[in-house]
Structure formats: structure tokens, C-alpha cells
Scaffold this motif. Sequence first.
Motif, PDB file in Angstrom:
ATOM      1  N   SER A  21      75.287  51.606  28.555  1.00  0.00           N
ATOM      2  CA  SER A  21      75.924  50.325  29.191  1.00  0.00           C
ATOM      3  C   SER A  21      75.471  49.222  28.800  1.00  0.00           C
ATOM      4  O   SER A  21      74.586  49.052  27.980  1.00  0.00           O
ATOM      5  CB  SER A  21      75.805  50.324  30.694  1.00  0.00           C
ATOM      6  N   GLN A  30      83.982  62.283  34.187  1.00  0.00           N
ATOM      7  CA  GLN A  30      84.518  61.197  32.936  1.00  0.00           C
ATOM      8  C   GLN A  30      83.221  61.506  31.415  1.00  0.00           C
ATOM      9  O   GLN A  30      83.588  61.237  30.311  1.00  0.00           O
ATOM     10  CB  GLN A  30      83.552  60.015  33.829  1.00  0.00           C
ATOM     11  N   THR A  31      82.175  62.614  32.077  1.00  0.00           N
ATOM     12  CA  THR A  31      81.158  63.018  31.035  1.00  0.00           C
ATOM     13  C   THR A  31      82.101  64.221  30.199  1.00  0.00           C
ATOM     14  O   THR A  31      82.697  65.131  30.545  1.00  0.00           O
ATOM     15  CB  THR A  31      80.235  62.709  31.095  1.00  0.00           C
ATOM     16  N   THR A  49      75.165  58.787  24.933  1.00  0.00           N
ATOM     17  CA  THR A  49      74.990  59.924  26.107  1.00  0.00           C
ATOM     18  C   THR A  49      73.355  60.561  25.757  1.00  0.00           C
ATOM     19  O   THR A  49      73.158  60.502  24.305  1.00  0.00           O
ATOM     20  CB  THR A  49      75.845  60.741  26.369  1.00  0.00           C
ATOM     21  N   LEU A  88      81.813  53.596  28.367  1.00  0.00           N
ATOM     22  CA  LEU A  88      82.461  53.172  30.556  1.00  0.00           C
ATOM     23  C   LEU A  88      82.164  52.750  30.749  1.00  0.00           C
ATOM     24  O   LEU A  88      82.264  52.645  32.603  1.00  0.00           O
ATOM     25  CB  LEU A  88      81.242  54.804  31.243  1.00  0.00           C
ATOM     26  N   ASP A  89      82.036  51.224  30.573  1.00  0.00           N
ATOM     27  CA  ASP A  89      81.703  50.079  30.859  1.00  0.00           C
ATOM     28  C   ASP A  89      83.495  49.407  31.466  1.00  0.00           C
ATOM     29  O   ASP A  89      84.043  49.976  30.958  1.00  0.00           O
ATOM     30  CB  ASP A  89      81.072  49.076  29.444  1.00  0.00           C
ATOM     31  N   ASP A 108      78.897  52.708  38.126  1.00  0.00           N
ATOM     32  CA  ASP A 108      78.458  54.161  38.510  1.00  0.00           C
ATOM     33  C   ASP A 108      79.547  55.162  37.584  1.00  0.00           C
ATOM     34  O   ASP A 108      80.154  54.407  37.674  1.00  0.00           O
ATOM     35  CB  ASP A 108      78.523  54.356  39.850  1.00  0.00           C
ATOM     36  N   ILE A 109      79.213  56.297  37.978  1.00  0.00           N
ATOM     37  CA  ILE A 109      79.593  56.765  36.366  1.00  0.00           C
ATOM     38  C   ILE A 109      79.561  58.228  37.206  1.00  0.00           C
ATOM     39  O   ILE A 109      79.193  58.895  37.610  1.00  0.00           O
ATOM     40  CB  ILE A 109      78.994  57.285  35.383  1.00  0.00           C
ATOM     41  N   ALA A 151      73.908  55.576  34.142  1.00  0.00           N
ATOM     42  CA  ALA A 151      74.208  55.217  33.427  1.00  0.00           C
ATOM     43  C   ALA A 151      72.952  54.628  33.394  1.00  0.00           C
ATOM     44  O   ALA A 151      71.930  53.927  34.551  1.00  0.00           O
ATOM     45  CB  ALA A 151      75.470  53.859  33.955  1.00  0.00           C
ATOM     46  N   SER A 183      86.988  53.829  31.649  1.00  0.00           N
ATOM     47  CA  SER A 183      86.986  54.732  30.192  1.00  0.00           C
ATOM     48  C   SER A 183      87.446  54.040  28.925  1.00  0.00           C
ATOM     49  O   SER A 183      88.562  54.296  29.061  1.00  0.00           O
ATOM     50  CB  SER A 183      87.391  55.763  30.877  1.00  0.00           C
TER      51      SER A 183
END
Length: 652
Positions: free
Chosen positions: A373, A385-386, A353, A502-503, A380-381, A395, A506
Motif C-alpha cells: 500500500s 478483496q484478494t 501481494t 486496494l488503497d 484495512d483489507i 496491508a 479496490s
Amino acid sequence: MSLNALSNATAGLAATQAAINLVSQNVANAGTAGYVKRTLTPVATGTNNLGVASGTITRSFDAAALKQLRLETSGAAYTSTKAGIASQLDALYGVPGSAAALDGTLNTFTESLQELAANPTSAAARTTVLSNASALASQINGAAASVQNLRTGVEAQLGTDTQSASTLLSNVAKLNAKIQNTTDASSLADLQDQRDQVINTLSNYMDVQTVAQRDGTVSVLTQSGVTLVDRGNAAVLSFDGHGTLSANSSYAADPTKRTVGTITATLPGGGKIDLGEPGAIRSGSLAAGIELRDQTLPQAQRQLDDLAGGLASSLTDSSRTAAMTSGVASIDLSGAIPATSNKPGAGLMAGNTLTISVTDINNVPRNIILVASDASPPPDIAADQTADGTAFVAAFSIKGGPDSYASVIEAALDKLKTNNPTLPALSVTKSTNSNFSAAALASGAALEIKSTTTDTSVLTAQANVTLPISTTDTSTGYPQIALFTDLSTSPPPVARLYTGSLDDNSQLTGFAQRISINPNLVGNTAALTRSSATDSTASGDRASKIYTALTSNQQTFSSSSGIGGVSAPYRSSVVGFAQDVIASQGAASSNAAALNDTQQTALSTAQSRFSAGAGVNIDQEMSNLIALQTAYGANARILTAARDMLNQLLQV
């Protein structure tokens, strides 16, 4: 003596006899659960209201006390259910400070790293480090598996409770129908007692309220306003349980995306209402079960996932902080240099990140998190999730390599700006700053980030870059090392490098169940004491840096874990985070127990208040009986006097 007096005395005897019978019934049922004291209210009849009739039988209770009793019953079932699970959850981590507790196992592991740093040539010390690391991973595995077992148990209990609640709703509707068709006062009171008892039992499962109807029936509604019983018609409750739950199992309003069960109320007209959605049921064991399954236990899973992710990434990732010059953030996103690559420097891996802290147009500090990614286009994230659930998140694809970073990151920032107009417009260019390494400059991994309109919008930038290029790599990313890996649960087991990708799904979710020591180190323990990327001579430096990475270096942990609050990320060392997790679960268990004790006291008080008005007081009933006996005797004397007079008249 007039005939009216005889008639009145006869009526008085009948009314008094009925009242005595009612007193006897009250006394006989003084210990019967759900029995409400009856009273008989005589009514005046006859000419000038000189006569009397038995009147009607009424149930004597405080309606407000009954309502409060049901609210406290729901609350007690809610707190009791939560306290029970909280206690079990706390037990998973062991007694804080003990050798067998999670923090004790982690301390044993870090202490063995210190021993290895002091004795780098000791094969036994290297083996001990791997053994303790394996024990730590296994304990995290076991705790996470137990969390999902608790969720699965809650899921099963929700199904059982839903069926019980549905049966009770049906019983209320049946009793409503009987009450509508009953004219006998005594039988009617019995049916009303049964109905109240059923509704009181229903209160254990959900928060309900009742509305009395003119025909004697009641409507039953949830506190959120969903009508479950209307006279003789009741909704049917069903639960579509999903059996064994996993870390990826979650509730969603869309049935095609929901992977846990939900409570569906099928109304008499055929309509359906999802009672599993947040707020539909607010108290009782059903509300507690839904909250535990969808919030409390997933948060416990997230804490363990974050701990596992912190263990792995703290030993593999390099944290980069941008150099700030007049509002321009200069940052190096280059990774390790693979020995088999002709590229001057590798770059980011999926899941790495880049966090850019900015002030928006309202001068409010905000975080922008960009996630690398391997997919194109990138997924889309969601922010949760972060590490920062309040951040703006997007992403960007790294398939084009470091040379494409400037363009793809700027495109991601432009997309965020379009969707969120309050964000500043930012530009990203390849850096020419001579302070960066030649490899970073040549590959395009060195970037400059700035606002296109002001010099003060960009506050800082930070990135995490995974240095080892694979689980078999024990030297390229020195001193970083993939000691902990992501072991797939499907056969054959494959150890993957943990990067937080996160592809697809997660990688962090459920990682606590999969974390394992790197199998490539089992037969190559010397890698733990390698002196450098090019020198395999034994040295304590790497073990010392691993120890520091776990015990001193600060990491950012997700606000979704709830440690330190849910509104902002939390920074701590891995060891500190583990201690905070254990402390938070202990505090949560204590708080849940204390709240349950308070609620049980409130329930006991409500029961006493209701019983004071609705229960049978033997002393009071005996006093009433004496008064009724006196009245009965008075009426009997009138009849006796009339009989004597008639006898004398007949003898004349």
C-alpha cells in the motif's frame, strides 16, 4: 297429520331451496378465478331434533393444499425471475466458440500475437495486434456495462414489486376488517375468497404463511417470522431505490454504507424492519431480485473484473516463488530499475501481494496475504478483496521503499498473529543470500521469512511484482509490457497502470468497465517487438512471451469469482479462465432454466391438487341437484297432502 309435520316440511322446503340456490351458485361460478366451492350443512332443530334448518355455508377446500399452493407459487416466481436474468447474462458472452463470442475475440487476439511473433517487422501485424486488443477490451467493457444495466433493471423492478406487495398487504387488512363485521354467510364466503386470492397473489412476491384467528381474520407472516398483517393492521412496505447502479454499489446493514435500495417494512406501531437483509425474504420475485442484485450479478461483474485484471497483470507482473531451505523462505521483491533513478532497484507497487503459506498451530495449512500500500497507515483489507477469501489478510506500507520491507512486513505479520492466535509467529529479515541480484540485496528487497518457533511452519511464499513503472514505460520491465491499462471514466480520461491497488477503493472493482489498450502504444507499436530493455531491434520474442503469458502461464484468480468453487483460489491461464467464465455462465443458465421447469411443474401439480378439492365439479353438483330436487318434491308432497286434508275438513 300433526302440525309438527307441516312445520318440518316447511322447514325442509326452505333448507332444500337454500341448498339448491347454493348448487346454482357453484355451477354459475365454476369458471370464476379464486372461487371456492360452497357447501351447506343442515342442522337439526325442534323437539327431539325432528326439524331442520339451513345451517351454515362453508367453503370446501384442503387447507394443506392451499398452503402448498402458496409455497409453490413463491418458488415459481423465484425461479422464473432468476432464470430470466441468467438467460440474459449468458447471452452477453455470445455463443461459445463463435468469432463474435468473448472467447472468440480473445482467440483472435492471441492468434494475432502468433502472427506478430512470426513477422516482427510487419507494421500491419503490430497494428492488427493493437486493433484486436482494443476489440477485446471493448467487448469486456460492453459485457460489464450490461451486467450493471441488468442490476439497475433489477433494482427498478424491486421498487415496483415492493409497491405491489404493500398494496396487497393493505388489501388483506381491509378484507379482514370487512370479514369481522359481516354476518351474512354468503357475503362472508365471498370476502374470504377475495382474501385468499389476494394472499395467493402476494405469494408471487414473497414467501408468506397465514395464521387463522378466532374472529375470522388471518395474520400474514413471512416464512422468517416477520408479521406483516395482524387483523385489520398491515405493515407498509417501501423501497428506497438508488437509480443507476455501478460495480461499487452494494448492500450493507449500515444505511450510511449501503448504496443500493432495501425493502423496509414499517409496522403499525411505527417500528421498522429491513426485509432486504439476507434471509428476511426467502422466496418469491423479491427474494430473487435481491439475490440477483447482491450476489449473482456482482459475481458476474467480479468474473469480468478478474478477467480484465488477469489480462493486464499477466503482461506486467513478474511472479516470484521463494526458495525454501530448512523452513526459510528466501524471496526477491525487487522491481524494475527506473532509468531516472539512482536507486539500485525499485520495489513493489500498491496492490502487489506477498502470499505466505503456513501451517497453523493445529497443523492446518493456511494462506497469509500481505498487500502493498502507498498509504500510511495502510488500509484495512477484507479477505474477499484478494485472491483467497479464506486467507488472513493485512496491508503494509511501501512508502519507505524496499529498505523498509523487512520491518513493515514483520509488523503486519505480528498484527495478524495478535488477532489470530492460531497463526505461527514469523520473522522477516533482509537476505544475505548470494543467489539474489546485487540490486535486490543492496535495496533490501530480498527477504528471508521463517518461523520463530519451528522450522516447518512456513511452507512456501510467492509474490507478484509489477515491472513497468508507468504506462509510458515500454522497456524497463522487459519483457513485461503495459498493453492493457486502467482508463479513468471521468474527463479527461487518464490511463493508469493496473496494479490491483486496494488503497481508497479496490482498483479491481469495475476494472472491466475501464480496461483499455495503452494509448502510449498506439503511436509506438514498435514496442511490441522490442528485442530487450536496451535493444529496440525488431524481434518476435516479446510477442511470443505475451502469447505464452496469456495462454500458458498459470495465474491465481479470486475465489470470489465462483469459478472452480468459492472456498479456494482458482489457478488457470487467462485464456482458460475466459473459457471457464463462459462455460460457467452457460451452465448456470441451463441449471436455472431446468430448475424453473421443475418448479413450474410443481406449481401446476399444486394448483391441480387445490382445484380438485376447492374447484366446482359440474357432474357432482348436478348429482347433488337431483338429490335436492327429490328431497324438495318429498317435502312438497307432505304440504300438498296437508292442503287436501284441510280442504276436505272444511267441506264437512
